[in-house]
Scaffold this motif. Sequence first.
Motif, PDB file in Angstrom:
ATOM      1  N   ILE A 201       0.841  -1.205   0.000  1.00  0.00           N
ATOM      2  CA  ILE A 201       0.000   0.000   0.000  1.00  0.00           C
ATOM      3  C   ILE A 201       0.869   1.246   0.000  1.00  0.00           C
ATOM      4  CG2 ILE A 201      -1.648   1.334   1.375  1.00  0.00           C
ATOM      5  CD1 ILE A 201      -2.799  -1.386   2.316  1.00  0.00           C
ATOM      6  N   ILE A 202       1.906   1.248   0.828  1.00  0.00           N
ATOM      7  CA  ILE A 202       2.799   2.404   0.925  1.00  0.00           C
ATOM      8  C   ILE A 202       3.486   2.683  -0.407  1.00  0.00           C
ATOM      9  CG2 ILE A 202       4.964   3.196   1.982  1.00  0.00           C
ATOM     10  CD1 ILE A 202       3.947   1.684   4.554  1.00  0.00           C
ATOM     11  N   VAL A 203       3.963   1.629  -1.078  1.00  0.00           N
ATOM     12  CA  VAL A 203       4.611   1.797  -2.379  1.00  0.00           C
ATOM     13  C   VAL A 203       3.603   2.292  -3.408  1.00  0.00           C
ATOM     14  CG1 VAL A 203       5.712   0.562  -4.285  1.00  0.00           C
ATOM     15  CG2 VAL A 203       6.423   0.105  -1.925  1.00  0.00           C
ATOM     16  N   ASN A 204       2.397   1.709  -3.407  1.00  0.00           N
ATOM     17  CA  ASN A 204       1.367   2.105  -4.368  1.00  0.00           C
ATOM     18  C   ASN A 204       0.960   3.562  -4.199  1.00  0.00           C
ATOM     19  OD1 ASN A 204      -1.925   2.278  -4.780  1.00  0.00           O
ATOM     20  ND2 ASN A 204      -0.902   1.126  -6.398  1.00  0.00           N
ATOM     21  N   LYS A 205       0.895   4.034  -2.967  1.00  0.00           N
ATOM     22  CA  LYS A 205       0.490   5.413  -2.695  1.00  0.00           C
ATOM     23  C   LYS A 205       1.664   6.392  -2.760  1.00  0.00           C
ATOM     24  CE  LYS A 205      -3.796   4.299  -1.931  1.00  0.00           C
ATOM     25  NZ  LYS A 205      -4.879   4.697  -2.885  1.00  0.00           N
ATOM     26  N   GLU A 206       2.842   5.869  -3.069  1.00  0.00           N
ATOM     27  CA  GLU A 206       4.057   6.682  -3.229  1.00  0.00           C
ATOM     28  C   GLU A 206       4.340   7.521  -1.981  1.00  0.00           C
ATOM     29  OE1 GLU A 206       3.469   8.875  -6.862  1.00  0.00           O
ATOM     30  OE2 GLU A 206       3.917   7.131  -8.100  1.00  0.00           O
ATOM     31  N   ILE A 207       4.249   6.867  -0.825  1.00  0.00           N
ATOM     32  CA  ILE A 207       4.566   7.519   0.442  1.00  0.00           C
ATOM     33  C   ILE A 207       6.055   7.319   0.715  1.00  0.00           C
ATOM     34  CG2 ILE A 207       4.028   7.643   2.901  1.00  0.00           C
ATOM     35  CD1 ILE A 207       1.301   6.349   2.227  1.00  0.00           C
ATOM     36  N   ASP A 208       6.763   8.404   0.964  1.00  0.00           N
ATOM     37  CA  ASP A 208       8.222   8.363   1.011  1.00  0.00           C
ATOM     38  C   ASP A 208       8.810   7.893   2.343  1.00  0.00           C
ATOM     39  OD1 ASP A 208       8.429   9.376  -1.614  1.00  0.00           O
ATOM     40  OD2 ASP A 208       8.161  11.420  -0.886  1.00  0.00           O
ATOM     41  N   HIS A 209       8.137   8.171   3.462  1.00  0.00           N
ATOM     42  CA  HIS A 209       8.742   7.943   4.777  1.00  0.00           C
ATOM     43  C   HIS A 209       7.755   7.213   5.686  1.00  0.00           C
ATOM     44  CE1 HIS A 209      11.782  10.811   3.438  1.00  0.00           C
ATOM     45  NE2 HIS A 209      10.790  11.625   3.113  1.00  0.00           N
ATOM     46  N   SER A 210       8.171   6.049   6.196  1.00  0.00           N
ATOM     47  CA  SER A 210       7.288   5.228   7.017  1.00  0.00           C
ATOM     48  C   SER A 210       7.890   5.014   8.406  1.00  0.00           C
ATOM     49  CB  SER A 210       7.041   3.870   6.356  1.00  0.00           C
ATOM     50  OG  SER A 210       6.506   4.034   5.065  1.00  0.00           O
ATOM     51  N   TYR A 211       7.003   4.994   9.403  1.00  0.00           N
ATOM     52  CA  TYR A 211       7.419   4.843  10.795  1.00  0.00           C
ATOM     53  C   TYR A 211       6.621   3.728  11.460  1.00  0.00           C
ATOM     54  CZ  TYR A 211       9.526   9.397   9.966  1.00  0.00           C
ATOM     55  OH  TYR A 211      10.285  10.414   9.446  1.00  0.00           O
ATOM     56  N   VAL A 212       7.216   3.143  12.502  1.00  0.00           N
ATOM     57  CA  VAL A 212       6.513   2.128  13.281  1.00  0.00           C
ATOM     58  C   VAL A 212       7.155   2.062  14.661  1.00  0.00           C
ATOM     59  CG1 VAL A 212       7.959   0.269  12.383  1.00  0.00           C
ATOM     60  CG2 VAL A 212       5.731  -0.285  13.354  1.00  0.00           C
ATOM     61  N   MET A 213       6.321   1.907  15.704  1.00  0.00           N
ATOM     62  CA  MET A 213       6.812   1.636  17.062  1.00  0.00           C
ATOM     63  C   MET A 213       6.696   0.133  17.274  1.00  0.00           C
ATOM     64  SD  MET A 213       7.831   4.340  18.819  1.00  0.00           S
ATOM     65  CE  MET A 213       7.748   3.767  20.518  1.00  0.00           C
ATOM     66  N   MET A 214       7.811  -0.535  17.542  1.00  0.00           N
ATOM     67  CA  MET A 214       7.742  -1.985  17.730  1.00  0.00           C
ATOM     68  C   MET A 214       8.884  -2.475  18.617  1.00  0.00           C
ATOM     69  SD  MET A 214       8.824  -3.452  14.012  1.00  0.00           S
ATOM     70  CE  MET A 214      10.191  -2.769  13.085  1.00  0.00           C
ATOM     71  N   GLU A 215       8.759  -3.713  19.059  1.00  0.00           N
ATOM     72  CA  GLU A 215       9.781  -4.315  19.879  1.00  0.00           C
ATOM     73  C   GLU A 215      11.038  -4.565  19.041  1.00  0.00           C
ATOM     74  OE1 GLU A 215       8.746  -7.655  22.239  1.00  0.00           O
ATOM     75  OE2 GLU A 215       6.743  -6.899  22.726  1.00  0.00           O
ATOM     76  N   PRO A 216      12.215  -4.324  19.614  1.00  0.00           N
ATOM     77  CA  PRO A 216      13.452  -4.570  18.856  1.00  0.00           C
ATOM     78  C   PRO A 216      13.572  -5.992  18.336  1.00  0.00           C
ATOM     79  CG  PRO A 216      13.917  -3.236  20.788  1.00  0.00           C
ATOM     80  CD  PRO A 216      12.474  -3.654  20.901  1.00  0.00           C
ATOM     81  N   ARG A 217      13.079  -6.987  19.083  1.00  0.00           N
ATOM     82  CA  ARG A 217      13.175  -8.373  18.601  1.00  0.00           C
ATOM     83  C   ARG A 217      12.326  -8.581  17.353  1.00  0.00           C
ATOM     84  NH1 ARG A 217       9.616 -12.026  22.844  1.00  0.00           N
ATOM     85  NH2 ARG A 217       7.972 -10.510  23.222  1.00  0.00           N
ATOM     86  N   LEU A 218      11.212  -7.856  17.241  1.00  0.00           N
ATOM     87  CA  LEU A 218      10.406  -7.951  16.026  1.00  0.00           C
ATOM     88  C   LEU A 218      11.149  -7.319  14.859  1.00  0.00           C
ATOM     89  CD1 LEU A 218       7.900  -8.572  14.411  1.00  0.00           C
ATOM     90  CD2 LEU A 218       6.814  -6.537  15.368  1.00  0.00           C
ATOM     91  N   ALA A 219      11.791  -6.173  15.106  1.00  0.00           N
ATOM     92  CA  ALA A 219      12.567  -5.535  14.040  1.00  0.00           C
ATOM     93  C   ALA A 219      13.677  -6.457  13.550  1.00  0.00           C
ATOM     94  CB  ALA A 219      13.159  -4.225  14.549  1.00  0.00           C
ATOM     95  N   ARG A 220      14.334  -7.163  14.481  1.00  0.00           N
ATOM     96  CA  ARG A 220      15.400  -8.087  14.078  1.00  0.00           C
ATOM     97  C   ARG A 220      14.838  -9.241  13.259  1.00  0.00           C
ATOM     98  NH1 ARG A 220      17.053  -7.175  19.508  1.00  0.00           N
ATOM     99  NH2 ARG A 220      16.222  -9.199  20.179  1.00  0.00           N
TER     100      ARG A 220
END
Length: 277
Positions: A201-220
């Motif tokens: 969705i983000i790519v289709n809508k051409e949104i340049d900057h994305s953010y998320v609050m998440m646990e570091p283990r999920l990011a890894r």
Amino acid sequence: MDRKSSRSVLDRISSMVGRNNKLGKLLSGYQKLREANYISQHFATYLSPVLAENDALRDEAYRIRHKVYCEELSFEPEREDRLELDEFDAFSLHSLIKHYTSGNYAGTVRIVRPQEEGQQLPIEKYCLSSITDDKLNPANFARHQVCEVSRLAVPKEFRRRQTDQYSGAATGVINQSTYSETELRCFPFIAIGLYFSAAAIIVNKEIDHSYVMMEPRLARSMGFVGIKFKQIGPVVEYHGKRAPYYINPGMLYENLSPSFRVMLKRIEESLERSASM
């Protein structure tokens, strides 16, 4: 030779040649590619992403969120209408994952997408002080150029595997007790599909900057899938220990393996078909 047997053979060979050996690294890469192919094929066989473009589908998303965030996790108070929504949903895009066999919805995620001045991301309203990378502060960019991926939820009835029966699975978190490079095959298929749906969705809508609050283990663990986020601040207390992360389309495509590129493309096509119905 079946998939389980071939994996066992490869595991034994990898152990024999050693982790630092070039052959060991080659075999490890081959195993990861096999797992990526398996996840992509499994997802396409049983699950389909759907863009929630009408009130009925958005209510399905809000019902799933109520089950997870209100009834199961108690992050929010329960509501009489059994729908969990907030001020950010007025300018958000929503995706669902549909389970082919049952016809039920197996998960949801939203992309908060401000369009006007004064419309904030959740991270800006509740966790702005946690962002210490000044160059990537969302305030630096126009409102239509930023978004936040949030409210990922997988209902309990779709977390039947043993690997999904731990605290945090409802919001896509991995099981830390089994965290390793082989966790890719244990990572919930639905959670992967939801993150790829958000990415599509983000790519289709051409949104340049994305953010998320998440646990570091999920990011890894998302790094094993090829979605590598940049941490832009320290871990803080926000529905558990979480940190702010950033990603853009260039970072996404730089790290995706061929198999997951195929999966992302399939999800993009499924979302386009659901939007045209």
